[in-house]
Scaffold this active site. Structure first.
Site, PDB file in Angstrom:
ATOM      1  N   LYS A  55      -0.917  -0.258  -4.117  1.00 58.80           N
ATOM      2  CA  LYS A  55      -1.865  -1.305  -4.631  1.00 58.80           C
ATOM      3  C   LYS A  55      -3.452  -0.557  -4.538  1.00 58.80           C
ATOM      4  O   LYS A  55      -4.137  -0.925  -5.349  1.00 58.80           O
ATOM      5  CB  LYS A  55      -1.866  -2.340  -3.697  1.00 58.80           C
ATOM      6  CG  LYS A  55      -3.194  -3.410  -3.686  1.00 58.80           C
ATOM      7  CD  LYS A  55      -2.628  -4.259  -5.025  1.00 58.80           C
ATOM      8  CE  LYS A  55      -3.650  -5.252  -5.566  1.00 58.80           C
ATOM      9  NZ  LYS A  55      -3.388  -5.527  -7.092  1.00 58.80           N
ATOM     10  N   ARG A  96       0.844  -1.076  -0.097  1.00 60.73           N
ATOM     11  CA  ARG A  96      -0.077   0.175   0.142  1.00 60.73           C
ATOM     12  C   ARG A  96       1.005   1.191   0.043  1.00 60.73           C
ATOM     13  O   ARG A  96       0.354   2.289  -0.149  1.00 60.73           O
ATOM     14  CB  ARG A  96      -0.999   0.106   1.295  1.00 60.73           C
ATOM     15  CG  ARG A  96      -1.930  -1.131   1.352  1.00 60.73           C
ATOM     16  CD  ARG A  96      -2.916  -1.088   2.546  1.00 60.73           C
ATOM     17  NE  ARG A  96      -3.672   0.395   2.409  1.00 60.73           N
ATOM     18  CZ  ARG A  96      -4.608   0.127   1.844  1.00 60.73           C
ATOM     19  NH1 ARG A  96      -5.670  -0.855   1.297  1.00 60.73           N
ATOM     20  NH2 ARG A  96      -5.495   1.342   1.739  1.00 60.73           N
ATOM     21  N   TRP A 151       2.912   6.165   1.778  1.00 67.33           N
ATOM     22  CA  TRP A 151       3.139   6.672   0.215  1.00 67.33           C
ATOM     23  C   TRP A 151       2.767   7.834   0.324  1.00 67.33           C
ATOM     24  O   TRP A 151       1.774   8.583   0.565  1.00 67.33           O
ATOM     25  CB  TRP A 151       1.913   5.812  -0.472  1.00 67.33           C
ATOM     26  CG  TRP A 151       2.111   5.929  -1.901  1.00 67.33           C
ATOM     27  CD1 TRP A 151       2.773   5.283  -2.842  1.00 67.33           C
ATOM     28  CD2 TRP A 151       1.273   6.796  -2.777  1.00 67.33           C
ATOM     29  NE1 TRP A 151       2.638   5.646  -4.056  1.00 67.33           N
ATOM     30  CE2 TRP A 151       1.927   6.640  -4.039  1.00 67.33           C
ATOM     31  CE3 TRP A 151       0.643   7.915  -2.534  1.00 67.33           C
ATOM     32  CZ2 TRP A 151       1.460   7.492  -5.325  1.00 67.33           C
ATOM     33  CZ3 TRP A 151       0.008   8.747  -3.621  1.00 67.33           C
ATOM     34  CH2 TRP A 151       0.535   8.461  -5.058  1.00 67.33           C
ATOM     35  N   GLU A 183       4.056  -0.622 -15.724  1.00 68.59           N
ATOM     36  CA  GLU A 183       4.317  -0.474 -14.303  1.00 68.59           C
ATOM     37  C   GLU A 183       5.486  -1.465 -13.413  1.00 68.59           C
ATOM     38  O   GLU A 183       5.535  -0.810 -12.424  1.00 68.59           O
ATOM     39  CB  GLU A 183       2.748  -0.606 -13.594  1.00 68.59           C
ATOM     40  CG  GLU A 183       2.155  -1.993 -13.725  1.00 68.59           C
ATOM     41  CD  GLU A 183       0.706  -2.133 -13.234  1.00 68.59           C
ATOM     42  OE1 GLU A 183       0.620  -1.379 -12.190  1.00 68.59           O
ATOM     43  OE2 GLU A 183       0.047  -2.788 -13.888  1.00 68.59           O
ATOM     44  N   HIS A 207      -1.497   6.037 -39.026  1.00 70.32           N
ATOM     45  CA  HIS A 207      -1.963   7.117 -39.071  1.00 70.32           C
ATOM     46  C   HIS A 207      -1.063   8.173 -38.175  1.00 70.32           C
ATOM     47  O   HIS A 207      -1.491   9.353 -37.590  1.00 70.32           O
ATOM     48  CB  HIS A 207      -3.618   7.319 -38.490  1.00 70.32           C
ATOM     49  CG  HIS A 207      -4.585   6.643 -39.640  1.00 70.32           C
ATOM     50  ND1 HIS A 207      -4.856   7.274 -40.671  1.00 70.32           N
ATOM     51  CD2 HIS A 207      -5.063   5.627 -39.319  1.00 70.32           C
ATOM     52  CE1 HIS A 207      -5.764   6.360 -41.337  1.00 70.32           C
ATOM     53  NE2 HIS A 207      -5.688   5.543 -40.715  1.00 70.32           N
ATOM     54  N   ASN A 231      -4.472   7.508   7.289  1.00 68.36           N
ATOM     55  CA  ASN A 231      -4.393   7.377   5.660  1.00 68.36           C
ATOM     56  C   ASN A 231      -5.418   8.059   5.173  1.00 68.36           C
ATOM     57  O   ASN A 231      -6.489   8.028   5.803  1.00 68.36           O
ATOM     58  CB  ASN A 231      -4.772   5.650   5.509  1.00 68.36           C
ATOM     59  CG  ASN A 231      -4.782   5.332   4.014  1.00 68.36           C
ATOM     60  OD1 ASN A 231      -4.266   6.251   3.238  1.00 68.36           O
ATOM     61  ND2 ASN A 231      -5.567   4.270   3.741  1.00 68.36           N
ATOM     62  N   LYS A 258       0.683  -3.303 -17.940  1.00 66.73           N
ATOM     63  CA  LYS A 258       1.434  -4.181 -17.115  1.00 66.73           C
ATOM     64  C   LYS A 258       2.951  -3.858 -17.257  1.00 66.73           C
ATOM     65  O   LYS A 258       3.549  -4.107 -16.320  1.00 66.73           O
ATOM     66  CB  LYS A 258       0.879  -5.644 -17.362  1.00 66.73           C
ATOM     67  CG  LYS A 258       0.744  -6.520 -16.488  1.00 66.73           C
ATOM     68  CD  LYS A 258      -0.663  -6.524 -15.667  1.00 66.73           C
ATOM     69  CE  LYS A 258      -0.654  -5.113 -15.170  1.00 66.73           C
ATOM     70  NZ  LYS A 258      -2.197  -5.064 -14.463  1.00 66.73           N
TER      71      LYS A 258
HETATM   72  C1  F6R Z   1      -2.705  -2.183 -12.534  1.00 64.65           C
HETATM   73  C2  F6R Z   1      -3.518  -1.711 -11.310  1.00 64.65           C
HETATM   74  C3  F6R Z   1      -4.346  -0.515 -11.264  1.00 64.65           C
HETATM   75  C4  F6R Z   1      -5.708  -0.767 -10.813  1.00 64.65           C
HETATM   76  C5  F6R Z   1      -6.481   0.595 -10.532  1.00 64.65           C
HETATM   77  C6  F6R Z   1      -7.923   0.435  -9.767  1.00 64.65           C
HETATM   78  O1  F6R Z   1      -2.064  -3.196 -12.332  1.00 64.65           O
HETATM   79  O2  F6R Z   1      -3.437  -2.391 -10.582  1.00 64.65           O
HETATM   80  O3  F6R Z   1      -4.364   0.126 -12.617  1.00 64.65           O
HETATM   81  O4  F6R Z   1      -6.297  -1.437 -11.582  1.00 64.65           O
HETATM   82  O5  F6R Z   1      -5.680   1.225  -9.355  1.00 64.65           O
HETATM   83  O6  F6R Z   1      -7.565  -0.119  -8.708  1.00 64.65           O
HETATM   84  P1  F6R Z   1      -9.034  -0.956  -8.181  1.00 64.65           P
HETATM   85  O7  F6R Z   1      -9.497  -2.084  -9.097  1.00 64.65           O
HETATM   86  O8  F6R Z   1      -8.739  -1.436  -6.753  1.00 64.65           O
HETATM   87  O9  F6R Z   1     -10.243  -0.162  -8.169  1.00 64.65           O
END
Ligand code: F6R
Length: 613
Positions: A608, A27, A74, A495, A511, A100, A492
């Protein structure tokens, strides 16, 4: 975006808090800290860097307290540093707080507190909270614990924004107070111990009984009880919820990384998602939904709203709903939807997809849709998450905890669930042939086996990753449903490998972006739709002519000699092919990241659960 852990019980708090923080590091991992109640007052230990840094601080092993709060950060307000790390304390050092969320009016509150003689030592928004608590505490009298509770409630009444907070005080060495608003927080309970966390998996090894908190429920904790108070401080009873996830699901279980484990869990996850939605005669049903034909005929538009990977699952959902239900669908990025004045009324259905159920932008978009009288459905993986409390109806993917920051099994389970929803709606609406629906349903049932087969491409993908891991730019191309997978594959890769990548509708390349194709650049083509394969091959021919190396993911019979590497996946319908074709791309991103020696599960700058807007 940050992780919070708390413990109140009979054991030493510190090791439990450090273990919880380690599990919550996905997180946020800029800095970490803890505060415990010791015989001589509140301890505080914190520093920038990872949890491992915190656990090696001198003196941390000497902490004896059985009550403590902890945080992994974070950074939003203020760079990662010791001063900006949580916990934060008031000037008298009698209250420690972890937080948080974001306090939007913190500068206003800071000015007010400064005028009242308080000093600030960090650049964070959080530091106003312990000082406000102290301010209100000093305005009151008496020593019973309700004075503490009132001070926390009064401070929270002044806060605008989102928060999940834990507070301990040297005045009340047997208590802790926790509260949340628009930010996740759960309390795990077992005899004479309470575990607090931003997320269920971090404390799943201690208990499966959880209090799932609603906004502005103030919880006064002692080791053997939890008392709940509303915003007017009226006490009420709260029931626990038993969470079915097992603790092993939140461990690496022999894999090097959570991401690899989660990629390989996809056959099981998809079986769980399908669950009991499909009967032995291929009928698709949802116990939690109760739409009549008239209800569905009244819907003239569907919005699917989400962020990132979840939004990419929504793009597949658009194709399923439009083809099977003949209702127009728009897919929106949640952070854009809110600000574009979308046309919504009581004939609109809004479907929100969120693995965590805590994404601030998605929840804000959901509130907007509700205020315009739309029907709202949430698709999420987390029971009791914030989104489930806002939506009219919630349906669960049941993919099990997803710990790696990069989403894999959550994406495929979201696609399956949204396909199932489209089939269920289509059955009621009766706008397509029922035999066709049975075929689509059978195709979904065949997925777990086909995923297992697809995972066999692992070595082929690994070999290719070793060849290209040092590249700077990679392109992903596809048409129709394959373009949605190109987008997800590209995300993917970006990131977790930090390689710049672009995804394009294959026909769009000429284009403009074809100008970027030069000798040796890697282009990845996805081709699963038999009606589009020839067209995509022509587009790939254009990049090969300009010197591109190609990796092809296909379920079709093609001339393999044209391409550098071809990965063949099982054939399946348009609605399910993304679940198979994404797997080699998940593995490619994973192996490239490993080859580069990066932290696959915790990529830089990401977290996350994105609980800030
Ligand atoms: C990419 C990823 C993010 C989440 C996005 C939404 O691997 O995990 O792009 O998909 O932050 O998160 P949720 O699904 O938890 O709303």
């Amino acid at each position: 975006m940050c992780g919070i852990v708390g413990y109140i019980g009979t054991k030493k708090a510190c090791p439990i808090l450090i273990a919880g923080l380690t599990r919550l590091e996905y997180r946020g991992y800029d800095s970490a800290g803890i505060s415990t109640i010791e015989n001589n007052g509140l301890s505080i230990m914190k520093d920038k860097g990872r949890v491992s840094n915190l656990s090696s601080l001198k003196g941390i092993d000497d902490l004896e307290g059985t009550i403590g709060i902890a945080h992994t950060r974070w950074a939003t307000h203020g760079k990662p540093s010791r001063e900006n790390s949580h916990p934060h304390q008031d000037n008298s050092k009698s209250f420690s707080v972890v937080h948080n969320g974001i306090i939007e009016n913190y500068s206003e509150l800071k000015n007010f507190l400064e005028e009242n003689g308080y000093k600030f030592y960090s650049q964070t928004d959080t530091e106003v909270i312990p000082n406000l608590i102290h301010y209100y505490y000093e305005k009151d009298s008496g020593n019973d614990v309700l004075r503490f509770l009132k001070a926390v409630r009064n401070a929270c009444s002044d806060l605008r924004g989102s928060f999940a907070i834990e507070v301990i005080s040297s005045h009340y060495p047997e208590n802790m107070i926790v509260v949340r608003k628009d930010s996740p927080l759960v309390i795990g309970t077992c005899e004479s111990e309470k575990y607090i966390s931003s997320d269920i998996p971090a404390i799943l090894s201690y208990t499966r009984d959880f209090y799932l908190l609603d906004d502005l429920e103030f919880v006064l904790l002692a080791n053997n009880n939890a008392r709940f108070f509303d915003n007017d401080l009226n006490e009420f009873d709260k029931k626990t919820t038993n969470i079915e996830w097992n603790a092993a699901a939140a461990e690496k279980d022999g894999y090097d990384d959570f991401m690899l484990k989660e990629i390989f869990e996809q056959p099981t996850a998809i079986r769980e998602t399908i669950g009991s939605h499909i009967s032995s005669d291929y009928d698709c049903d949802f116990d939690e939904l109760n739409f009549s034909k008239t209800d569905l005929e009244n819907i003239n538009k569907i919005f699917i709203i989400a962020c990132g990977t979840a939004m990419h699952a929504g793009l597949v959902g658009k194709i399923a709903f439009e083809r099977l239900c003949r209702i127009p669908v728009e897919v929106d990025i949640a952070s854009e939807f809110r600000y574009r004045n979308p046309i919504i009324d009581e004939h609109t259905l809004c479907i929100f997809i969120s693995q965590s159920g805590e994404t601030a932008d998605t929840i804000a978009a959901l509130k907007l849709a509700k205020s315009s009288n739309a029907t709202t459905i949430a698709i999420t993986n987390v029971v009791g998450s914030s989104i489930t409390r806002e939506a009219d109806i919630s349906v669960y993917t049941h993919a099990g905890p997803e710990i790696a920051v990069a989403s894999t099994k959550a994406y495929t389970s979201q696609v399956v669930l949204i396909d199932l929803l489209a089939i269920y709606f289509a059955k009621i609406l009766n706008r397509v042939d029922s035999e066709y629906l049975v075929d689509v349903t059978k195709d979904i049932l065949s997925l777990p086996k086909k995923i297992e087969e697809t995972l066999n491409c692992k070595n082929q993908v690994y070999d290719f990753a070793k060849k290209i891991y040092q590249e700077k730019d990679i392109f992903f191309l596809g048409r129709g449903i394959d373009e949605t997978v190109a987008k997800e594959g590209s995300l993917k890769l970006k990131e977790i490998s930090y390689i710049h990548s672009e995804s394009y509708a294959a026909g769009e390349l000429k284009h403009g972006p074809i100008a970027l194709i030069e000798n040796g650049v890697t282009v990845i083509g996805i081709m699963t739709d038999s009606s589009l394969v020839k067209k995509t091959i022509s587009n790939l021919q254009e990049v090969i002519t300009r010197g591109a190396k190609t990796l092809i993911i296909t379920s079709q019979v093609i001339d393999k000699d044209m391409f550098d590497v071809v990965i063949t996946i099982p054939e399946s319908s348009t609605f399910t092919s993304p679940i198979l074709s994404i797997i080699p791309l998940q593995l490619l991103a994973y192996y490239i990241s490993k080859e580069k020696g990066l932290d696959v599960d915790k990529p830089r700058n990401l977290a996350k659960s994105v609980t800030v807007e």
